[in-house]
Write an enzyme that holds these catalytic residues in place. Structure first.
Site: not given
Length: 346
Positions: A278, A195, A160, A197
């Site tokens: 995740d 991931d 991120h 996200h």
């Protein structure tokens, strides 16, 4: 006689546990306990160790030079300065948000480098993040020298983190530290992000020699909660696939197959895998359900192995601490026996 198996090289930041914020305020008050905990590294290491013999390489002494080519000077200066103002146990989150706070006091300036309050900074954060980035760099250097697969258990994670932005528990973009280490040697090295996200920071660094491929939950409904003006999907060398809510293993692997077909068409020499656990059905960080099981993580490993490419496995998210060892074990089993040094160098 059975040929001895060469241990898998695993790089990890030696002092990451000093970065241990207590609270995540993303959902307001009351806050929730910060989920990106130090125990994640030990659990993933345990899982890999059940499948491979490991050669561990603790990393410390990360320096700003490792990330200076990726991140804005004013952003690096903020992280350097804010940590020096903090007392032991103090956690910094911005109190005001604006595009330009450069004329304001140092404690106001965080709000021009992030848009959220879920990623506290502590006195130990900057050095832990620099060690994490150095972990990625050294793993990539090892891959260049020896070939084969390499593991970088980066903490804090990084996908991120953008050019002048932190958030989502990330401060420096470890995946592109690694990818650019490989491309600086004249090789092609895409980043494949699995991931849960979207790596909105990684999108910013994609290029011809290091394109970005991602499978992720809807980034408008889930973190990073993009605004309507976000243009990442239209960028050159960026390939994004959004997972529908309720995606199971079969649907996920079908989309992964598409991504890998596009990735291998770029004729890469190696791949950086931003590996998040995740997407597991048991991970409570999800806002829209994705239901991968241990068998699905094994299948992801199998598909990576089938490309024949050296893989730099780089840890991003994954917050079901109790399940991490099992998911990591399954992924390693799918990727193959202990990555050895018999491959040609990259």
């Amino acid at each position: 006689m059975t040929e001895p198996v060469t241990p898998a090289p695993v790089f990890r930041p030696a002092r990451h546990a000093a970065h241990q914020p207590r609270w995540d305020f993303s959902d307001g008050y009351p806050p929730v306990p910060y989920p990106e905990v130090a125990e994640r590294i030990g659990e993933v290491l345990t899982g890999f160790g059940r499948t491979w013999p490991l050669a561990e390489h603790p990393v410390e002494g990360g320096r700003e030079e490792t990330v200076a080519a990726l991140h804005a000077p004013e952003y690096l200066a903020f992280l350097r300065g804010i940590g020096e103002t903090l007392e032991e146990g103090e956690e910094y989150v911005p109190s005001i948000f604006h595009g330009d706070l450069s004329a304001g006091p140092l404690r106001f300036r965080g709000g021009m480098f992030t848009a959220e309050i879920g990623t506290p900074i502590t006195r130990a954060t900057r050095q832990a993040a620099l060690d994490s980035a150095e972990t990625a760099r050294r793993a990539a250097a090892h891959l260049l020298e020896h070939g084969g697969h390499v593991v970088a258990l980066c903490r804090p994670p990084g996908h991120h983190a953008g050019y002048r932005r932190y958030g989502g528990y990330c401060f420096y973009n470890n995946a592109y530290v690694a990818a650019r280490t490989v491309t600086a040697a004249g090789r092609r090295c895409p980043v494949l992000d699995v991931d849960y996200h979207l790596g909105d920071g990684s999108v910013e660094f994609a290029g011809e020699a290091a394109p970005y491929f991602s499978l992720h939950a809807d980034p408008w409904r889930n973190y990073p909660h993009l605004d309507a003006g976000w243009d990442g999907a239209g960028r050159t060398h960026v390939h994004l696939a959004t997972l529908a809510e309720g995606t199971d293993g079969e649907a996920y692997l079908a989309q992964l197959d598409d991504a890998l077909t596009a990735l291998t068409a770029t004729r890469p020499d190696a791949v950086v895998l931003s590996l998040g656990f995740d997407t597991a059905a048991t991970d409570t960080i999800q806002d829209a359900a994705v239901g991968l099981t241990a068998a699905d993580f094994e299948a992801i490993g199998v598909r990576l192995a089938a490309t024949g490419l050296p893989v730099l496995v780089l840890l991003e998210g994954g917050y079901d601490v109790a399940g991490l060892a099992g998911y990591a074990e399954a992924f390693a089993r799918g990727l193959g026996p202990a990555p050895d040094q018999r491959r040609t160098t990259v």
